[in-house]
Write a protein that holds these residues in place. Sequence first.
Motif, PDB file in Angstrom:
ATOM      1  N   PHE A   1      -8.268  -0.614 -14.196  1.00 54.21           N
ATOM      2  CA  PHE A   1      -8.185  -0.599 -12.734  1.00 54.21           C
ATOM      3  C   PHE A   1      -9.140   0.438 -12.150  1.00 54.21           C
ATOM      4  O   PHE A   1      -9.916   0.159 -11.235  1.00 54.21           O
ATOM      5  CB  PHE A   1      -6.739  -0.306 -12.320  1.00 54.21           C
ATOM      6  CG  PHE A   1      -6.530  -0.244 -10.842  1.00 54.21           C
ATOM      7  CD1 PHE A   1      -6.407  -1.411 -10.103  1.00 54.21           C
ATOM      8  CD2 PHE A   1      -6.435   0.977 -10.179  1.00 54.21           C
ATOM      9  CE1 PHE A   1      -6.213  -1.364  -8.730  1.00 54.21           C
ATOM     10  CE2 PHE A   1      -6.237   1.027  -8.806  1.00 54.21           C
ATOM     11  CZ  PHE A   1      -6.128  -0.145  -8.080  1.00 54.21           C
TER      12      PHE A   1
ATOM     13  N   HIS B   1       0.812  -1.212   0.000  1.00 49.36           N
ATOM     14  CA  HIS B   1       0.000   0.000   0.000  1.00 49.36           C
ATOM     15  C   HIS B   1       0.851   1.271   0.000  1.00 49.36           C
ATOM     16  O   HIS B   1       0.524   2.241  -0.675  1.00 49.36           O
ATOM     17  CB  HIS B   1      -0.975  -0.001   1.179  1.00 49.36           C
ATOM     18  CG  HIS B   1      -2.128  -0.944   0.999  1.00 49.36           C
ATOM     19  ND1 HIS B   1      -2.051  -2.283   1.281  1.00 49.36           N
ATOM     20  CD2 HIS B   1      -3.389  -0.745   0.538  1.00 49.36           C
ATOM     21  CE1 HIS B   1      -3.215  -2.866   1.017  1.00 49.36           C
ATOM     22  NE2 HIS B   1      -4.054  -1.959   0.560  1.00 49.36           N
TER      23      HIS B   1
ATOM     24  N   SER C   1     -15.774  -3.278  -6.774  1.00 46.47           N
ATOM     25  CA  SER C   1     -14.990  -4.396  -6.269  1.00 46.47           C
ATOM     26  C   SER C   1     -14.633  -4.201  -4.807  1.00 46.47           C
ATOM     27  O   SER C   1     -14.958  -3.197  -4.189  1.00 46.47           O
ATOM     28  CB  SER C   1     -13.711  -4.507  -7.077  1.00 46.47           C
ATOM     29  OG  SER C   1     -12.869  -3.411  -6.733  1.00 46.47           O
ATOM     30  N   LYS C   2     -13.934  -5.191  -4.309  1.00 43.71           N
ATOM     31  CA  LYS C   2     -13.464  -5.135  -2.933  1.00 43.71           C
ATOM     32  C   LYS C   2     -12.451  -4.020  -2.716  1.00 43.71           C
ATOM     33  O   LYS C   2     -12.141  -3.675  -1.581  1.00 43.71           O
ATOM     34  CB  LYS C   2     -12.831  -6.465  -2.571  1.00 43.71           C
ATOM     35  CG  LYS C   2     -11.518  -6.732  -3.319  1.00 43.71           C
ATOM     36  CD  LYS C   2     -10.791  -7.931  -2.724  1.00 43.71           C
ATOM     37  CE  LYS C   2      -9.375  -8.013  -3.262  1.00 43.71           C
ATOM     38  NZ  LYS C   2      -8.597  -9.097  -2.648  1.00 43.71           N
ATOM     39  N   LEU C   3     -11.960  -3.446  -3.832  1.00 43.35           N
ATOM     40  CA  LEU C   3     -10.989  -2.364  -3.679  1.00 43.35           C
ATOM     41  C   LEU C   3     -11.607  -1.179  -2.946  1.00 43.35           C
ATOM     42  O   LEU C   3     -10.902  -0.322  -2.435  1.00 43.35           O
ATOM     43  CB  LEU C   3     -10.468  -1.922  -5.055  1.00 43.35           C
ATOM     44  CG  LEU C   3      -9.792  -3.045  -5.844  1.00 43.35           C
ATOM     45  CD1 LEU C   3      -9.433  -2.570  -7.239  1.00 43.35           C
ATOM     46  CD2 LEU C   3      -8.553  -3.550  -5.125  1.00 43.35           C
TER      47      LEU C   3
ATOM     48  N   ASP D   1     -10.406 -11.753  -6.227  1.00 42.69           N
ATOM     49  CA  ASP D   1      -9.214 -11.519  -5.414  1.00 42.69           C
ATOM     50  C   ASP D   1      -7.949 -11.603  -6.254  1.00 42.69           C
ATOM     51  O   ASP D   1      -6.979 -10.891  -6.010  1.00 42.69           O
ATOM     52  CB  ASP D   1      -9.148 -12.542  -4.283  1.00 42.69           C
ATOM     53  CG  ASP D   1     -10.350 -12.442  -3.373  1.00 42.69           C
ATOM     54  OD1 ASP D   1     -10.685 -11.317  -2.976  1.00 42.69           O
ATOM     55  OD2 ASP D   1     -10.969 -13.486  -3.076  1.00 42.69           O
TER      56      ASP D   1
ATOM     57  N   LEU E   1     -10.839   0.873   0.373  1.00 39.51           N
ATOM     58  CA  LEU E   1     -10.188   2.184   0.524  1.00 39.51           C
ATOM     59  C   LEU E   1     -11.139   3.191   1.176  1.00 39.51           C
ATOM     60  O   LEU E   1     -10.763   3.937   2.078  1.00 39.51           O
ATOM     61  CB  LEU E   1      -9.738   2.700  -0.849  1.00 39.51           C
ATOM     62  CG  LEU E   1      -9.347   4.183  -0.921  1.00 39.51           C
ATOM     63  CD1 LEU E   1      -8.079   4.453  -0.144  1.00 39.51           C
ATOM     64  CD2 LEU E   1      -9.175   4.619  -2.371  1.00 39.51           C
TER      65      LEU E   1
ATOM     66  N   VAL F   1     -11.647  -8.206   1.867  1.00 38.20           N
ATOM     67  CA  VAL F   1     -10.696  -8.476   0.781  1.00 38.20           C
ATOM     68  C   VAL F   1     -10.226  -9.935   0.803  1.00 38.20           C
ATOM     69  O   VAL F   1      -9.344 -10.316   0.046  1.00 38.20           O
ATOM     70  CB  VAL F   1      -9.476  -7.536   0.845  1.00 38.20           C
ATOM     71  CG1 VAL F   1      -9.907  -6.101   0.653  1.00 38.20           C
ATOM     72  CG2 VAL F   1      -8.710  -7.714   2.135  1.00 38.20           C
TER      73      VAL F   1
ATOM     74  N   PRO G   1      -7.520  -8.206  -9.345  1.00 39.73           N
ATOM     75  CA  PRO G   1      -6.820  -6.944  -9.090  1.00 39.73           C
ATOM     76  C   PRO G   1      -5.321  -7.137  -8.912  1.00 39.73           C
ATOM     77  O   PRO G   1      -4.538  -6.264  -9.293  1.00 39.73           O
ATOM     78  CB  PRO G   1      -7.453  -6.412  -7.806  1.00 39.73           C
ATOM     79  CG  PRO G   1      -8.547  -7.330  -7.436  1.00 39.73           C
ATOM     80  CD  PRO G   1      -8.550  -8.504  -8.343  1.00 39.73           C
TER      81      PRO G   1
ATOM     82  N   PHE H   1     -12.575  -0.444 -10.003  1.00 35.24           N
ATOM     83  CA  PHE H   1     -12.462  -0.129  -8.583  1.00 35.24           C
ATOM     84  C   PHE H   1     -13.785  -0.047  -7.812  1.00 35.24           C
ATOM     85  O   PHE H   1     -13.988  -0.787  -6.834  1.00 35.24           O
ATOM     86  CB  PHE H   1     -11.678   1.180  -8.451  1.00 35.24           C
ATOM     87  CG  PHE H   1     -11.081   1.416  -7.109  1.00 35.24           C
ATOM     88  CD1 PHE H   1      -9.741   1.199  -6.864  1.00 35.24           C
ATOM     89  CD2 PHE H   1     -11.868   1.861  -6.053  1.00 35.24           C
ATOM     90  CE1 PHE H   1      -9.180   1.418  -5.620  1.00 35.24           C
ATOM     91  CE2 PHE H   1     -11.322   2.077  -4.803  1.00 35.24           C
ATOM     92  CZ  PHE H   1      -9.975   1.855  -4.585  1.00 35.24           C
TER      93      PHE H   1
END
Lengths: 329, 539
Positions: A262, A131, A269-271, A202, A274, B94, A205, A266
């Motif tokens: 991407f 990250h 998704s699970k992104l 999973d 953030l 996640v 990404p 975003f």
Amino acid sequence: MGMIFSLVAVIVLVAIAFMGAKQNLLGLFGVAIPYLAVLVFIAGFIRKVIKWGQSPVPFHIPTTCGQQKSLPWIKHSSLDNPSTTLGVVGRMALEVLLFRSLFRNLKTDMSDGRAVYGSNKWLWLGSIAFHVTFVVVFIRHLRFFMEPVPTWVNAIDAADGFLQVGVPHLLITGVVLLAAATYLLLRRIFNAQVKYISLPADYFPLFLIIGIAVSGILMRYFIKVDIIKVKELTMGLATFHTTVPDGIGVIFFVHLFLISVFFAYFPFSKLMHLGGVFLSPTRNLANNSRAVRHVNPWNPKVKLHTYEEYEDEFREVMKSEGIPVEKES
Amino acid sequence: MADKPKPNDLLSEINYTPPSRKWMDTPVEWKKGYYCYGAKPKNLDYIGFPNGREWNVTEQDWKLVDNWKEIFLEGMENLLKKFRSFRLFMDICVRCGACADKCHFFIGTGDPKNMPVLRAELLRSIYRRYFTIAGKLGRIAGARDLTEDVFKELWYYFYQCTECRRCSVFCPYGIDTAEITMMGRELINLLGCCTDWISGPLANCYRTGNHLGLQPHTIKSNFEYMLDDLEEHTGVRVEPTFNRKGAEILFVTPSADFFAEPGVFTCMGYLLLFHQLGLDYTWSTYASEGGNFGFFTSNEMMKRLNSKIYAEAKRLGVKWILGGECGHMWRVLHQYMDTMNGPADFLEEPVSPFTGTKFENAKSTKMVHITEFTADLIRHGKLKLDPKRNDNHTVTFHDSCNTSRGMGIFEEPRYILNSVCNHFHEMPDNTIREQTFCCGSGSGLNAGEIEELRMLGGYPRANAVKYVKEKHGVNMLSCICAIDRAVLPPLIDYWVSDVGVCGVHELLGNALIMDGEKERENDLRGEPLPGMEDKGEEE
Ligand code: SF4
Ligand code: SF4
């Protein structure tokens, strides 16, 4: 299966970009798709956050991870169990910047018929490396969208190249990002528990980010592109005076396309963790629910069994036991 | 119990490597001893819950109503709109796996669907399918259809979660699988599929004011037994009051404390303490339950049962409320009560009548935890204590899930313990405080028919007890939870043996020097105090 599917999906994306650039669809891949992706990102992100925001937080449910604030002489854990807003800010900062909870991670094993819990900081290390470098790489790229390049961006760039090896200077974050993403991927493949729970969503990404990192590194060190022209294009995007100079190099369009995907992917998704991490009611509330009343906007009206009904049923036995009653009969 | 498997046999079966077959393709294996009996219609009807019927978990046909799927999905949509936690936790996991091996049920059974993340995925896959855009793609997006088999799977695993929140401590986003289990159980209850063990206490509590269904005269007579025993042990006759108007304080504790051993010994500790202090307090037969099985059912049922505490405090005109030792009871009181049934503006901000301490942390809810109250008394030197009377005990302390992770009570009970006994040892760091392991029987899972599951779920706790027993000679496991007091004794017998279980206030009761007491020869259990072993025999 999920992994193969995601890998193939990313390879197909690379091929699409490659062919698109070869076919000289530069306006599409250099301008239209990036704009669209950013638009989808912004709209999707906002939509999701609004959706979360529309659901209230009916109950005050922080997960407390330290001593509560109670009696003045008992030392209270102001960050792991904050009682004030300031404490919550601290807790959230620790969580968001230092991954406090992941730092607790343990590994449970059975050894000699006993459960043992070993320290296990690899996931924390991998995640934080991933990250942090991601953010630095993101910031570094601002140089492509600003003229003149602000000094702080240059400073980060310079710091990033501190090793002073290679021409152009090797930027350490790109390498670490790639390594960390690879670690996270390998972990997904070789840790049996993580593999078991992993979905295509999973792997995808991770492959995408690895693809972005690899194309970026290739472009910087190996298959050079015309950086002046790249900047012309990106500045055009930033200032809404779009231009697509000739002869940038195909690899750039692959890089840009993967980034576009991407961004567009975003919000769905699970992104979105953030944004979500800031809203988590088990982390972002102060543990003060006995001192300050938390209000539930939909507090339901419910049917109760009143004292009167209770006494009506048990009056005689209450009386015979000498328990006071409201009514004699 | 005769066919109960041996501890080592159970342990040798545990394997943390999941099978190669995908979880969505793996049907539930209905293992006897792992699932509860279904709710009886009479209990559901009594509390006005829908779809009560005669049904049997083991039968193929659960006799679900025809439109069960609609009810489920509508209910889910409703909950998503009402609880940000639910929607958020459905969206942001996640699948990092940090929570995977943190659940005592996974550690004890090795069943991969007991990994918190997978427990949540069971429902998340439904969420994706019916409430997200990507989920329309089906399996490739991690989505699946809601079928009767899927519903049964949800049921099986949501009644293998004790809502202990240990997973939430380790999750980088604080995703609390307990919260997801609570949502799952709300949905299960829409279809009348509560367990017998939960619905019985619900109906009891709604009617009689306590889970055990104790009516006023039974409560009274249970107290008489305790008071007689206390008089015998201490020479002091304690005279508590019930439903007394004008008392300063209402005291509420789980009914198990005045029902069975070893809970009653804790209750005897409270009684001695309050008597010695001369506390102006009353018990209530209407609000005779601190615990709340509604918490394991639905937020509305939790509210309905909890309402009695404030209602009774108001009726009796007390100033504030004191609460006994219990885990989930305190999560409800601390995080839910004021929101659901407050504001308690008819009460006063709690102040200790003996030390003048203002319990600022409870100034809105007006309910104080007994360990806060007692620790404050000891700190101010208000109690005469003789810790030597507990010298036959080498004590450790089990942090209850709810008071730990839903409150953060750690030092108060330890301060009391260190004041009332001389030999205290902690269990290993990774098994106490916020990382404490569940007893394995919380959230309404203390049913007899799932003993095997409970033994396995409690294994990590027992394992840590065994460690301190071997290392420090620990022979007493203290706790501040009524469910713990009921379920830890069989758990410890199974895995460890020769370690007793007690409440903190039982040990306090032993050590407390009462005005006018006779020479104390026995502890509250009627067993000889250290140094008094011969006394009994001489007489
Ligand atoms: S720790 Fe949190 S994010 Fe990671 S798998 Fe578990 S619930 Fe999901
Ligand atoms: S709340 Fe406790 S029992 Fe439930 S999944 Fe999490 S760790 Fe397991």
